[in-house]
Write a protein that holds these residues in place. Structure first.
Motif, mmCIF file in Angstrom:
data_model
loop_
_atom_site.group_PDB
_atom_site.id
_atom_site.type_symbol
_atom_site.label_atom_id
_atom_site.label_comp_id
_atom_site.label_asym_id
_atom_site.label_seq_id
_atom_site.Cartn_x
_atom_site.Cartn_y
_atom_site.Cartn_z
ATOM 1 N N MET A 1 0.919 -1.019 0.271
ATOM 2 C CA MET A 1 0.011 0.249 0.207
ATOM 3 C C MET A 1 0.884 1.264 -0.237
ATOM 4 O O MET A 1 0.122 2.177 -0.808
ATOM 5 C CB MET A 1 -1.026 -0.215 1.304
ATOM 6 N N LYS A 2 1.902 1.516 0.809
ATOM 7 C CA LYS A 2 2.621 2.582 0.528
ATOM 8 C C LYS A 2 3.226 2.671 -0.327
ATOM 9 O O LYS A 2 3.522 3.858 -0.934
ATOM 10 C CB LYS A 2 3.933 2.166 2.144
ATOM 11 N N ASN A 3 4.068 2.058 -1.208
ATOM 12 C CA ASN A 3 4.633 1.836 -2.888
ATOM 13 C C ASN A 3 2.972 2.283 -3.939
ATOM 14 O O ASN A 3 3.636 3.124 -4.462
ATOM 15 C CB ASN A 3 4.865 0.734 -2.799
ATOM 16 N N TYR A 4 2.221 2.087 -3.403
ATOM 17 C CA TYR A 4 0.967 2.025 -4.536
ATOM 18 C C TYR A 4 0.807 3.624 -4.161
ATOM 19 O O TYR A 4 1.040 4.776 -4.907
ATOM 20 C CB TYR A 4 -0.420 1.713 -4.174
ATOM 21 N N TYR A 5 0.712 4.594 -2.990
ATOM 22 C CA TYR A 5 0.868 5.651 -2.975
ATOM 23 C C TYR A 5 2.457 6.736 -3.147
ATOM 24 O O TYR A 5 1.903 7.642 -3.483
ATOM 25 C CB TYR A 5 0.537 6.475 -1.602
ATOM 26 N N GLN A 6 3.194 6.543 -3.169
ATOM 27 C CA GLN A 6 4.728 7.107 -3.662
ATOM 28 C C GLN A 6 4.250 7.137 -5.600
ATOM 29 O O GLN A 6 4.438 8.051 -5.864
ATOM 30 C CB GLN A 6 5.908 5.961 -3.274
ATOM 31 N N ILE A 7 3.950 6.082 -5.929
ATOM 32 C CA ILE A 7 3.885 5.717 -7.198
ATOM 33 C C ILE A 7 2.850 6.812 -8.167
ATOM 34 O O ILE A 7 2.849 7.841 -8.292
ATOM 35 C CB ILE A 7 3.269 4.434 -8.326
ATOM 36 N N ILE A 8 1.996 6.968 -7.011
ATOM 37 C CA ILE A 8 0.609 8.123 -7.981
ATOM 38 C C ILE A 8 0.947 9.434 -7.689
ATOM 39 O O ILE A 8 1.289 10.283 -8.533
ATOM 40 C CB ILE A 8 -0.328 8.335 -6.586
ATOM 41 N N MET A 9 2.210 9.465 -6.354
ATOM 42 C CA MET A 9 2.272 10.852 -6.186
ATOM 43 C C MET A 9 3.957 11.721 -7.514
ATOM 44 O O MET A 9 3.912 12.301 -7.558
ATOM 45 C CB MET A 9 3.548 10.810 -4.498
ATOM 46 N N PHE A 10 4.459 10.486 -7.859
ATOM 47 C CA PHE A 10 5.202 10.524 -8.874
ATOM 48 C C PHE A 10 4.774 10.891 -10.054
ATOM 49 O O PHE A 10 5.168 11.951 -10.698
ATOM 50 C CB PHE A 10 6.365 9.295 -9.070
ATOM 51 N N LEU A 11 3.858 10.247 -10.576
ATOM 52 C CA LEU A 11 3.120 10.329 -11.226
ATOM 53 C C LEU A 11 2.965 12.304 -11.243
ATOM 54 O O LEU A 11 2.161 12.527 -12.820
ATOM 55 C CB LEU A 11 1.336 9.457 -11.471
ATOM 56 N N ALA A 12 1.900 12.190 -10.937
ATOM 57 C CA ALA A 12 1.579 13.401 -10.185
ATOM 58 C C ALA A 12 2.380 14.783 -10.374
ATOM 59 O O ALA A 12 2.097 15.703 -11.153
ATOM 60 C CB ALA A 12 0.480 13.895 -8.728
ATOM 61 N N LEU A 13 3.612 14.214 -9.798
ATOM 62 C CA LEU A 13 4.537 15.586 -10.517
ATOM 63 C C LEU A 13 5.209 15.333 -11.515
ATOM 64 O O LEU A 13 5.666 16.136 -12.590
ATOM 65 C CB LEU A 13 5.764 14.667 -9.866
ATOM 66 N N ILE A 14 4.975 14.516 -12.430
ATOM 67 C CA ILE A 14 5.541 14.177 -14.020
ATOM 68 C C ILE A 14 4.053 14.784 -15.209
ATOM 69 O O ILE A 14 4.856 14.518 -16.018
ATOM 70 C CB ILE A 14 6.506 12.476 -14.491
ATOM 71 N N ALA A 15 2.876 15.015 -14.234
ATOM 72 C CA ALA A 15 2.272 15.876 -15.861
ATOM 73 C C ALA A 15 1.977 16.588 -15.898
ATOM 74 O O ALA A 15 3.185 17.337 -15.096
ATOM 75 C CB ALA A 15 1.151 15.591 -14.603
ATOM 76 N N CYS A 16 2.302 16.119 -17.325
ATOM 77 C CA CYS A 16 2.417 17.740 -18.067
ATOM 78 C C CYS A 16 1.152 18.387 -19.287
ATOM 79 O O CYS A 16 0.436 17.828 -19.220
ATOM 80 C CB CYS A 16 3.615 17.301 -18.618
ATOM 81 N N SER A 17 1.628 19.293 -19.712
ATOM 82 C CA SER A 17 0.587 20.318 -20.895
ATOM 83 C C SER A 17 0.725 19.206 -21.700
ATOM 84 O O SER A 17 1.946 18.429 -22.179
ATOM 85 C CB SER A 17 0.568 21.180 -20.432
ATOM 86 N N PRO A 18 -0.599 19.452 -22.470
ATOM 87 C CA PRO A 18 -0.331 19.241 -24.206
ATOM 88 C C PRO A 18 1.276 19.662 -25.049
ATOM 89 O O PRO A 18 1.384 20.619 -24.066
ATOM 90 C CB PRO A 18 -1.564 19.538 -24.871
ATOM 91 N N LYS A 19 1.470 18.556 -26.018
ATOM 92 C CA LYS A 19 2.572 19.221 -26.168
ATOM 93 C C LYS A 19 1.770 19.373 -28.295
ATOM 94 O O LYS A 19 1.413 19.416 -28.453
ATOM 95 C CB LYS A 19 3.624 17.364 -26.875
#
Length: 277
Positions: A1-19
C-alpha cells in the motif's frame, strides 16, 4: 500500500501540458496577443485565399492535463500568432479515447487579409460588437415573415477528464454567423442595437451558468448535475429572449428597447466576475 501511494505522487509530479509542435514553411513576424485568429472546423470547406504558412499540432505529451478541445484551440491560437497567422484550419481531430484523455488537433495555418470574412462563430467580447457583415445567413422570410433580422446565439459547456485529477468546466457564449441574417431594409443602426442585445442576453446567462457551476463545485466528476444546471439556465435564457422580443415588439417600441438596454448593461456588470473561464 505504501508503494502505491508513492507511485501516484510520482505520476502527479510528471504530469504535463499538451505537446505543441509546428512546421513552418513561410516566416512572418508574430502577431500581437489580442489579434483575432479565426478557427475553421474539420467540415468547413471555405476557400482560403492565401498561401499556407505551415502546420501546427496539439497532442498528448504523456499524462497530459489541460487539453480539452477548448484549451487546445486556445493553444493553437497562441502558436498561430507566434508564426504570424490569423486563420487556423483544423485538418485532424482525435477525441478522447482509451489511449488519451486529450483532444488531439492538427491544423494548417494561414495569414489572410480579412480573417473576419471567414468567421462562422463569434465568441462574445465586450470589445467586439456585432456588425451587419457578421450576419451571413440567407433570410428565411417564409418562416419569419415581417422579420428584419434574426440573431442565432447560444452557450455551451465542456469539461475535461484526466487520470490524475478532475477536469475543469469551460463555458462559451457564441454568435452563429451563418444562422443569423438580415433583410436589406433592416440594415440600420437601430435594428443592429436590438440584435446586439439578444447576444448580450446570451452572455448574461453564460456568466450565470459559470457562477452556478462554480457555486455547485462542478467538475468532470459530476457531469449529470452539470447537465441539470445547464438545462435550467439555458431554458431561462430562451424565455428571457422571447420576453425581450415581446416587450419591445421586436425593437419597434423604442422606449422599451432603451429600458432593456439599461437592464442588460446592469446585469452584465452584476456577473462581471464570471465573464471568463
Amino acid at each position: 500500500m505504501k508503494n502505491y501511494y508513492q507511485i501516484i505522487m510520482f505520476l502527479a509530479l510528471i504530469a504535463c501540458s499538451p505537446k505543441l509542435k509546428s512546421s513552418i514553411l513561410k516566416t512572418l513576424p508574430p502577431l500581437p496577443k489580442e489579434a483575432i485568429v479565426v478557427v475553421l472546423g474539420l467540415s468547413d470547406d471555405q476557400n482560403i485565399e492565401s498561401e499556407i504558412i505551415g502546420s501546427i499540432i496539439a497532442k498528448d505529451g504523456g499524462l497530459a492535463v489541460n487539453c480539452t478541445f477548448y484549451e487546445n484551440v486556445q493553444n493553437l491560437k497562441v502558436l498561430a500568432r507566434k508564426h504570424g497567422a490569423n486563420l487556423i484550419k483544423i485538418t485532424e481531430h482525435k477525441i478522447p479515447d482509451n489511449w488519451s484523455t486529450c483532444h488531439r488537433l492538427e491544423a494548417e495555418i494561414y495569414k489572410v487579409s480579412n480573417p473576419r470574412s471567414y468567421e462562422t462563430q463569434i465568441e462574445w467580447s465586450e470589445d467586439r460588437k456585432l456588425t451587419w457583415d457578421d450576419f451571413k445567413g440567407q433570410p428565411d422570410t417564409v418562416n419569419y415573415p415581417n422579420t428584419l433580422a434574426i440573431t442565432n446565439s447560444g452557450f455551451g459547456y465542456e469539461s475535461g477528464v484526466s487520470m490524475l485529477k478532475s477536469g475543469k468546466v469551460f463555458v462559451r457564449s457564441v454568435f452563429n454567423n451563418f444562422d443569423s441574417w438580415v433583410v436589406p431594409e433592416g440594415r440600420n443602426d437601430y435594428v443592429l442595437r436590438h440584435e446586439q442585445i439578444h447576444f448580450d442576453i446570451t452572455e448574461i446567462y453564460s456568466r450565470k451558468l459559470r457562477k452556478e457551476l462554480a457555486d455547485a463545485k462542478i467538475t468532470s466528476n459530476n457531469s449529470a448535475k452539470a447537465q441539470l444546471i445547464f438545462d435550467r439556465v439555458f431554458n431561462e435564457m430562451r424565455k428571457r429572449q422571447d420576453r425581450y422580443d415581446q416587450e419591445t415588439q421586436r425593437g419597434d417600441k423604442k422606449e422599451t428597447q432603451e429600458h432593456w438596454e439599461a437592464i442588460v448593461t446592469l446585469e452584465l456588470a452584476k456577473y462581471e466576475l464570471y465573464k471568463s473561464n
